[in-house]
Design a protein around this motif. Structure first.
Motif, PDB file in Angstrom:
ATOM      1  N   THR A  93      61.858   5.508  76.262  1.00  0.00           N
ATOM      2  CA  THR A  93      61.263   4.273  76.776  1.00  0.00           C
ATOM      3  C   THR A  93      61.592   3.125  75.817  1.00  0.00           C
ATOM      4  O   THR A  93      61.891   3.359  74.631  1.00  0.00           O
ATOM      5  CB  THR A  93      59.745   4.381  76.925  1.00  0.00           C
ATOM      6  N   VAL A 148      60.980  -1.455  75.110  1.00  0.00           N
ATOM      7  CA  VAL A 148      60.534  -2.797  75.492  1.00  0.00           C
ATOM      8  C   VAL A 148      61.632  -3.755  75.053  1.00  0.00           C
ATOM      9  O   VAL A 148      62.410  -3.462  74.130  1.00  0.00           O
ATOM     10  CB  VAL A 148      59.184  -3.175  74.842  1.00  0.00           C
ATOM     11  N   LEU A 149      61.716  -4.904  75.703  1.00  0.00           N
ATOM     12  CA  LEU A 149      62.719  -5.901  75.353  1.00  0.00           C
ATOM     13  C   LEU A 149      62.115  -7.285  75.461  1.00  0.00           C
ATOM     14  O   LEU A 149      61.040  -7.464  76.046  1.00  0.00           O
ATOM     15  CB  LEU A 149      63.957  -5.776  76.241  1.00  0.00           C
ATOM     16  N   ILE A 177      62.451   0.812  80.880  1.00  0.00           N
ATOM     17  CA  ILE A 177      61.793  -0.398  80.376  1.00  0.00           C
ATOM     18  C   ILE A 177      60.326  -0.369  80.792  1.00  0.00           C
ATOM     19  O   ILE A 177      60.005  -0.330  81.973  1.00  0.00           O
ATOM     20  CB  ILE A 177      62.478  -1.661  80.918  1.00  0.00           C
ATOM     21  N   ALA A 180      65.706  -9.722  78.784  1.00  0.00           N
ATOM     22  CA  ALA A 180      65.454  -9.370  80.185  1.00  0.00           C
ATOM     23  C   ALA A 180      66.242 -10.282  81.121  1.00  0.00           C
ATOM     24  O   ALA A 180      66.851  -9.823  82.101  1.00  0.00           O
ATOM     25  CB  ALA A 180      63.961  -9.456  80.487  1.00  0.00           C
ATOM     26  N   PHE A 194      65.496  -5.601  71.383  1.00  0.00           N
ATOM     27  CA  PHE A 194      65.179  -4.334  72.027  1.00  0.00           C
ATOM     28  C   PHE A 194      64.458  -3.443  71.026  1.00  0.00           C
ATOM     29  O   PHE A 194      64.868  -3.326  69.868  1.00  0.00           O
ATOM     30  CB  PHE A 194      66.458  -3.614  72.484  1.00  0.00           C
TER      31      PHE A 194
END
Length: 878
Positions: free
Chosen positions: A228, A230-231, A260, A236, A277
């Motif tokens: 997994t 997150v960005l 994501i 995005a 990221f």
């Protein structure tokens, strides 16, 4: 003794003045007297005309008072403001010079203070910043080795286990030590793929330690699950446009899909490292056979600790020697020490090896702060100089006011208020200049400072405090000195033009001393930067193309790709290497003949043709050869500094020396010393290790280096990209030129040189504005003297020299003071560099001549006017 009664005419005058009818009669009588006395001596006539103007002013201001009652505070302020307005309009030139010069000085001070404020704001946005520390590993023996900002994988867990009373959380960051990592969308129809430099693996505790806001997703569950990520919002948009990225996948390194689960707000620029990221740490286990690397020797993780109490850092620091002895392997534990650095201190104080990104230096802040103070001081000197110079012309006004009954306190208040009002106008101009200049300042200072910062309490206090302070200083002379004159002295005699002249000369000398020091410092800083960037580093860095290859499929295709690259007629040589040459290095443990145990030495893993590609000469022995199959296991190349440190006598004697614990492993060659790290460091011992292992591109081999001829560069790069895509399809081709990349190492010096050059130029401009105003005032004061000299036979040249020599003597004195001060301060600054430019005395001469030339141009016009004025016109009007 008999008391002498005071003269009655002032009281009678006040009675007339308070009666409007009588006042008009006085005006008429004075007007008639004026025409009857036109042929009187010019000085008496001027006194009468001055008195008439004062009467007209007071009548115009319509301030009515009785003989016994004093005007209200509001009416007094109205009076003061009226006098200020009339003087401002009458003396437009001096008013402009005063306001514009001080405005530039305040604007420069504000801009640099904004820069300094931003530098000190790094990483302070986190609510727990005072409890967050990064732990460093110092791995050195006899001053050789590395000072690493990173740690081995197991350190964080061991610290949490052993010191849970002091440590609340730990968080690690890891990026495979790769220069870039490939990220792509999984949609083949609208595929987007990039090599990213700001991707890190980290732990769920990231959200417990840091306050970076998550605008989509759940902070409590983010990064807990494997595969997994997150960005940021910008990332995005880069991959998905306006679509919601949550729930979608990105492909990592061409074969790993990452889900994501959240979107972070864009990372603010005032953090010591940037990222786009964040991938869950659990994902790493799939790259390392189901578990994290257990090695206590390899140190690739940046490790941050959240302490329960800031004071606990002292307890932890004391416990680290025992911690090292407990966990680190025998071969390094005696050479390893651990240090802690507060999060808020990293940006300005941490200059370790393997920083996530380059940091700034506090010494640069001190230099910029000194420049800000210098420029502001020069501007304040101008303001004070012009204010005191013009004050003497108001002596008769002071005398008349005192005659009319004004107490000394009112006079002091008036002069101070006028000075403060001018300063407030300068502050308003400064704010306008800052708003206009800020976008350009942000560009070359590489900042993101916004104008609303000026609304913070500090800057509001600054914009009020500076005008108040400078206004009081500038107004003290007219307020205190002139208000002390007896009325009869002020009205009947001229205040000498030499009154306060010594003070003004001292201030002019001081401001040009500061300006000359700034000019010299700028010249030396530029010389130092040029030396760092352009001096011989001992290897070829022009026309070398660097291609990041770590963690790419190039491992199986390297030889084929190298062969295809070499087919191009414009390609000189191709090799592969561990780090960017001239930038940084790794460290490995080696034991050489005559050593009791292994020690850390700077190391570079290389492939064949490394020396040829970078044109590094062999001074003894031979290079690695593709015809000798055992070179990668039994041979080693070292540099001259290592030979000297080992005490082997000569380079030739070093060839054949044993290394390692296995037999038949020998040094086969010694290379000429070169700067394998930045020139901030002196040359240290270096080992160049041939590594032909196909798995080396997973850890050790990070770049391919392609040296070209420099002919048909675009066509050559296009050919390289074509061959890359043919050998490694579906993988982005990226490159950079080595010389351009190495310039980034001296980015701080480059930025400092630019800022110093700009503000030293502004300081000279401000100094010249003041000199122009002062020379204009002097020419006006001495015009009668110059006319009499011309009548007595003085030539225009003699008049010109007489007018100018006083100013040039001050410039000469400023040079005498500036030279030793600048030399001393520059020697202190250069002491921080391993390689120092020799301070060129011609820079001192050039700065002194430049200051004199600028001063000559500034006062030349006034000197020329004084020399070419018509004596008849001047003396007739006098």
């Amino acid at each position: 003794m008999a008391q002498t009664s005071p003269p009655k005419w002032p009281n009678r005058f006040l009675e007339w003045y308070c009666n409007p009818t009588l006042l008009e009669e006085i005006q008429g009588d004075a007007y008639e007297m004026y025409f009857r006395t036109r042929k009187m001596h010019s000085r008496v006539l001027a006194d009468l005309q001055f008195t008439w103007n004062i009467l007209r002013f007071f009548r115009w201001s319509n301030i009515k008072r009785s003989r016994t009652s004093s005007p209200s505070s509001l009416m007094m302020l109205h009076n003061y403001f009226s006098v200020f307005k009339r003087g401002f309009i009458k003396q437009k030139g001096y008013s402009f010079l005063n306001i514009f010069g001080l405005g530039i000085g305040i604007a420069c001070f504000i801009l640099i203070s904004l820069y300094i404020h931003d530098e000190y704001s790094f990483d302070r946005m986190h609510s727990k910043a005072d409890r967050i520390y990064r732990i460093h590993e110092i791995f050195e023996s006899d001053g050789i080795g590395e000072r690493s900002a990173s740690q081995p994988f197991p350190v964080a867990e061991a610290l949490l286990n052993d010191y849970d009373a002091q440590i609340e959380q730990a968080v690690r960051f890891y990026n495979f030590q790769a220069p870039t990592l490939a990220v792509a969308t999984i949609d083949d129809k609208n595929k987007k793929e990039f090599n990213e430099t700001r991707l890190f693996f980290t732990e769920p505790s990231f959200f417990d330690v840091f306050d970076f806001p998550l605008v989509k997703g759940n902070r409590k569950t983010a990064l807990h699950d494997t595969h997994t990520m997150v960005l940021t919002e910008s990332a995005a948009r880069k991959y998905f446009g306006d679509e919601d990225p949550v729930g979608k996948y990105l492909k990592f390194q061409g074969n790993t899909n990452l889900l994501i689960i959240g979107v972070l707000k864009d990372i603010p620029p005032n953090t010591h490292f940037q990222f786009d990221f964040l991938v869950s740490f659990e994902t790493l286990k799939s790259f390392y056979e189901g578990h994290l690397p257990p090695s206590w020797y390899w140190n690739p993780c940046w490790t941050y600790l959240l302490l329960k109490d800031p004071g606990s850092v002292h307890t932890l620091h004391t416990a680290m020697p025992a911690f090292v002895q407990k966990y680190f392997p025998n071969m390094v534990r005696n050479d390893v020490t651990m240090e802690f650095m507060a999060l808020a201190d990293i940006h300005l104080h941490s200059h370790m090896d393997y920083e996530i990104q380059p940091n700034s230096r506090e010494s640069t802040i001190y230099i910029f702060g000194s420049i800000a103070v210098f420029v502001l001081l020069i501007a304040c000197i101008n303001f004070i100089n012009l204010s005191t110079a013009r004050a003497a012309k108001r002596a008769k006004e002071v005398g008349m006011r005192k005659t009319l009954g004004s107490p000394r306190g009112q006079l002091v208040t008036q002069f101070l208020m006028e000075s403060i009002l001018l300063c407030l106008l300068a502050a308003m101009l400064a704010v306008a200049l800052v708003v206009i200049a800020l976008p350009f300042f942000n560009t070359f200072a590489e900042k993101a400072i916004f104008t609303h910062t000026l609304l913070e309490p500090f800057y509001l206090a600054l914009l009020l405090g500076l005008p108040l302070g400078v206004g009081i200083l500038a107004g003290l002379y007219p307020a205190v000195v002139l208000s002390s004159f007896l009325p009869i002295t002020a009205l009947k005699a001229n205040v000498s033009r030499e009154k306060g002249a010594i003070f003004r000369k001292a201030l002019v000398t001081l401001q040009f001393t500061l300006s000359i020091m700034l000019l010299i410092g700028t010249g030396v800083a530029i010389d130092q930067l040029n030396m760092l960037q352009k001096s011989d580093t001992g290897f070829a860095r022009e026309n070398v193309i660097m291609v990041p290859v770590m963690l790419t499929p190039v491992a199986e295709k390297y030889e084929a790709l190298r062969t295809e690259f070499r087919r191009n007629a414009n390609v000189v040589s191709v090799t592969a290497m561990e780090e960017i040459l001239g930038s940084k290095h790794q460290v490995g443990n080696f034991i050489f003949e005559g050593m009791p145990e292994s020690k850390p030495f700077p190391r570079m893993n290389v492939r064949h043709d490394f020396l040829k590609t970078f044109d590094i000469p062999i001074v003894a022995g031979r290079d690695y050869s593709e015809d000798v199959g055992t070179d990668d296991t039994l041979s080693l190349l070292v540099n001259e500094t290592l030979v000297k440190q080992m005490g082997w006598g000569s380079n030739e004697a070093a060839v054949g020396k044993k290394f390692g614990t296995r037999p038949n492993r020998t040094i086969i060659g010694v290379v000429k010393d070169f700067n394998f790290a930045s020139r901030h460091q002196s040359i240290r011992p270096l080992v160049m290790d041939l590594n032909l292992n196909s798995q080396a591109f997973q850890i050790f081999m990070k770049y391919m280096a392609v040296r070209i001829t420099g002919n048909q560069v675009p066509e050559t790069i296009a050919s390289l990209e074509q061959q890359w895509k043919a050998q490694i399809p579906g993988w982005p081709f990226e490159y950079f030129f080595l010389d351009s990349n190495l310039e980034k190492l001296y980015h701080a010096e480059n930025k400092m040189s630019k800022i110093t050059l700009i503000f030293s130029g502004l300081s000279m401009l401000v100094a010249c504005l003041g000199l122009f105003g002062l020379s204009t005032f002097t020419a006006e004061q001495r015009k009668k003297e110059m006319s009499i000299r011309k009548v007595m036979g003085s030539s225009n040249t003699q008049i010109f020299l007489l007018f100018s020599k006083g100013f040039f003597s001050l410039i000469l004195l400023a040079n005498v003071l500036a030279f030793p001060l600048a030399w001393f301060l520059l020697k202190q600054w250069l002491a921080g560099f391993a390689y120092q430019v020799n301070i060129d005395f011609s820079l001192f001469v050039l700065a002194g001549v430049a200051a004199a030339a600028i001063a000559f141009i500034t006062i030349g016009y006034q000197a020329w006017r004084a020399a070419h004025s018509n004596p008849a016109e001047v003396l007739k009007n006098e």
